[in-house]
Scaffold this motif. Structure first.
Motif, PDB file in Angstrom:
ATOM      1  N   GLY A 148       6.779  12.141  51.076  1.00 11.18           N
ATOM      2  CA  GLY A 148       5.857  13.471  51.815  1.00 11.18           C
ATOM      3  C   GLY A 148       5.165  13.916  51.185  1.00 11.18           C
ATOM      4  O   GLY A 148       4.325  14.942  51.382  1.00 11.18           O
ATOM      5  N   GLY A 149       4.774  13.416  50.018  1.00 10.26           N
ATOM      6  CA  GLY A 149       4.405  13.473  49.231  1.00 10.26           C
ATOM      7  C   GLY A 149       4.551  13.541  47.243  1.00 10.26           C
ATOM      8  O   GLY A 149       5.434  13.069  47.090  1.00 10.26           O
ATOM      9  N   ALA A 150       3.668  14.649  46.149  1.00  9.83           N
ATOM     10  CA  ALA A 150       4.204  14.309  45.020  1.00  9.83           C
ATOM     11  C   ALA A 150       3.867  15.861  44.581  1.00  9.83           C
ATOM     12  O   ALA A 150       2.572  16.297  45.169  1.00  9.83           O
ATOM     13  CB  ALA A 150       3.669  12.956  44.963  1.00  9.83           C
ATOM     14  N   ASP A 151       4.490  15.508  43.609  1.00 13.87           N
ATOM     15  CA  ASP A 151       4.472  16.963  43.025  1.00 13.87           C
ATOM     16  C   ASP A 151       3.748  16.133  41.406  1.00 13.87           C
ATOM     17  O   ASP A 151       4.252  15.514  40.200  1.00 13.87           O
ATOM     18  CB  ASP A 151       5.506  18.015  41.809  1.00 13.87           C
ATOM     19  CG  ASP A 151       5.551  18.096  43.391  1.00 13.87           C
ATOM     20  OD1 ASP A 151       4.959  18.460  44.188  1.00 13.87           O
ATOM     21  OD2 ASP A 151       6.761  19.025  43.575  1.00 13.87           O
ATOM     22  N   GLY A 152       3.373  16.741  40.694  1.00 16.05           N
ATOM     23  CA  GLY A 152       2.510  16.166  39.401  1.00 16.05           C
ATOM     24  C   GLY A 152       2.975  16.931  38.268  1.00 16.05           C
ATOM     25  O   GLY A 152       3.434  18.399  37.833  1.00 16.05           O
ATOM     26  N   VAL A 153       3.519  16.098  36.489  1.00 11.64           N
ATOM     27  CA  VAL A 153       4.680  16.489  36.365  1.00 11.64           C
ATOM     28  C   VAL A 153       3.661  17.157  35.286  1.00 11.64           C
ATOM     29  O   VAL A 153       4.777  18.079  34.851  1.00 11.64           O
ATOM     30  CB  VAL A 153       4.654  14.678  35.390  1.00 11.64           C
ATOM     31  CG1 VAL A 153       5.440  15.534  33.846  1.00 11.64           C
ATOM     32  CG2 VAL A 153       5.678  14.185  36.345  1.00 11.64           C
ATOM     33  N   TYR A 213       7.789  12.317  46.774  1.00 12.45           N
ATOM     34  CA  TYR A 213       9.496  13.343  47.016  1.00 12.45           C
ATOM     35  C   TYR A 213       9.035  12.973  48.357  1.00 12.45           C
ATOM     36  O   TYR A 213       8.184  12.673  49.253  1.00 12.45           O
ATOM     37  CB  TYR A 213       9.412  15.056  47.419  1.00 12.45           C
ATOM     38  CG  TYR A 213       8.081  15.581  48.167  1.00 12.45           C
ATOM     39  CD1 TYR A 213       7.612  15.701  48.772  1.00 12.45           C
ATOM     40  CD2 TYR A 213       7.332  16.366  46.692  1.00 12.45           C
ATOM     41  CE1 TYR A 213       6.858  16.676  49.030  1.00 12.45           C
ATOM     42  CE2 TYR A 213       6.180  16.717  46.907  1.00 12.45           C
ATOM     43  CZ  TYR A 213       5.553  17.149  49.042  1.00 12.45           C
ATOM     44  OH  TYR A 213       5.142  17.698  49.372  1.00 12.45           O
ATOM     45  N   ASP A 214      10.006  13.138  49.588  1.00 13.13           N
ATOM     46  CA  ASP A 214      10.376  13.230  51.201  1.00 13.13           C
ATOM     47  C   ASP A 214      11.316  13.815  51.510  1.00 13.13           C
ATOM     48  O   ASP A 214      12.100  14.818  50.801  1.00 13.13           O
ATOM     49  CB  ASP A 214      10.792  11.868  50.742  1.00 13.13           C
ATOM     50  CG  ASP A 214      12.650  11.006  50.820  1.00 13.13           C
ATOM     51  OD1 ASP A 214      13.043  12.488  50.309  1.00 13.13           O
ATOM     52  OD2 ASP A 214      13.608  10.560  50.971  1.00 13.13           O
ATOM     53  N   GLY A 245      13.173  18.562  50.288  1.00 11.08           N
ATOM     54  CA  GLY A 245      11.923  17.605  50.355  1.00 11.08           C
ATOM     55  C   GLY A 245      12.615  16.831  48.360  1.00 11.08           C
ATOM     56  O   GLY A 245      11.666  17.611  47.191  1.00 11.08           O
ATOM     57  N   PRO A 246      13.728  15.456  48.603  1.00  8.83           N
ATOM     58  CA  PRO A 246      14.072  15.205  46.796  1.00  8.83           C
ATOM     59  C   PRO A 246      13.053  14.452  46.499  1.00  8.83           C
ATOM     60  O   PRO A 246      12.269  13.872  47.753  1.00  8.83           O
ATOM     61  CB  PRO A 246      15.121  15.145  47.195  1.00  8.83           C
ATOM     62  CG  PRO A 246      15.416  14.869  48.242  1.00  8.83           C
ATOM     63  CD  PRO A 246      14.428  16.280  49.313  1.00  8.83           C
TER      64      PRO A 246
END
Length: 204
Positions: A32-37, A136-137, A162-163
């Motif tokens: 569903g997207g992504a988060d930057g570390v 994440y989804d 959204g894990p």
């Protein structure tokens, strides 16, 4: 015949003690997207041990800039009252140069195989100066996803929201060392039951 039966029993027991079990899995669903570390991280997602054995495999869905010289550190963290606690083990590292702009499933090359306790919560955490993003989804149907949580700089949230996508696999014996003592004992039993009878038969 008894020798063969005991040999097969020893092999079956060793296989059972070393069977792999997936305790968390949501990498086959659409991201569903992504988060930057490096942007909202460190990033964490919890899982619960189901076998009380060692972590033998870890897969993550990552993306990033392959021209970056950064590195993302992957670690196992203890649970501290439903939030990430202290670092327990460094599981591996991923160089940004191996990443791509499209999300890819990374099979982390483990540098440690930490022993985890049955029915205990832990966190997989990503940190570092890196361009890596963790996908994440929004699907809760995966193995072990329901009831877990994820965390970043903005807080700790239920996996319902959204894990991060990962696969955690456990395997091996539930004791620090392989069950060599057990196998040696079984081998001694085989010798005690098999060889004296064979020797006795030769002297008749």
């Amino acid at each position: 015949m008894r020798f063969l039966q005991l040999f097969c029993l020893a092999g079956a027991l060793a296989s059972a003690l070393n069977a792999d079990t997936i305790v968390y899995y949501n990498i086959s669903t659409s991201s569903g997207g992504a988060d930057g570390v490096d942007f909202v991280g460190p990033l964490y997602n919890s899982f619960t041990s189901g076998a009380g054995s060692r972590i033998t495999s870890l897969k993550l869905i990552l993306s990033g800039d392959h021209t970056s010289s950064g590195i993302v550190d992957v670690g196992l963290y203890a649970d501290n009252s439903t939030e990430p606690g202290e670092l327990m083990a460094v599981l591996g590292r991923v160089n940004d140069s191996t990443l791509s702009s499209a999300p890819v499933v990374f099979d982390i090359m483990l540098t440690a195989y930490p022993l985890v306790t049955n029915r205990t919560s832990y966190w997989i955490g990503l940190s570092g100066t890196t361009s890596a993003e963790w996908s994440y989804d929004d699907d809760m149907s995966g193995i072990g996803v329901e009831g877990e949580s994820f965390s970043n700089q903005t807080g700790v949230y239920s996996d319902d929201y959204g894990p991060y996508q990962m696969q955690v696999t456990e395997g091996g014996p539930s004791i620090p060392e392989p069950p060599s003592g057990l196998l040696i004992a079984l081998g001694a039993g085989l010798l005690a039951l098999g060889w004296p009878r064979a020797a006795a038969g030769k002297h008749r």
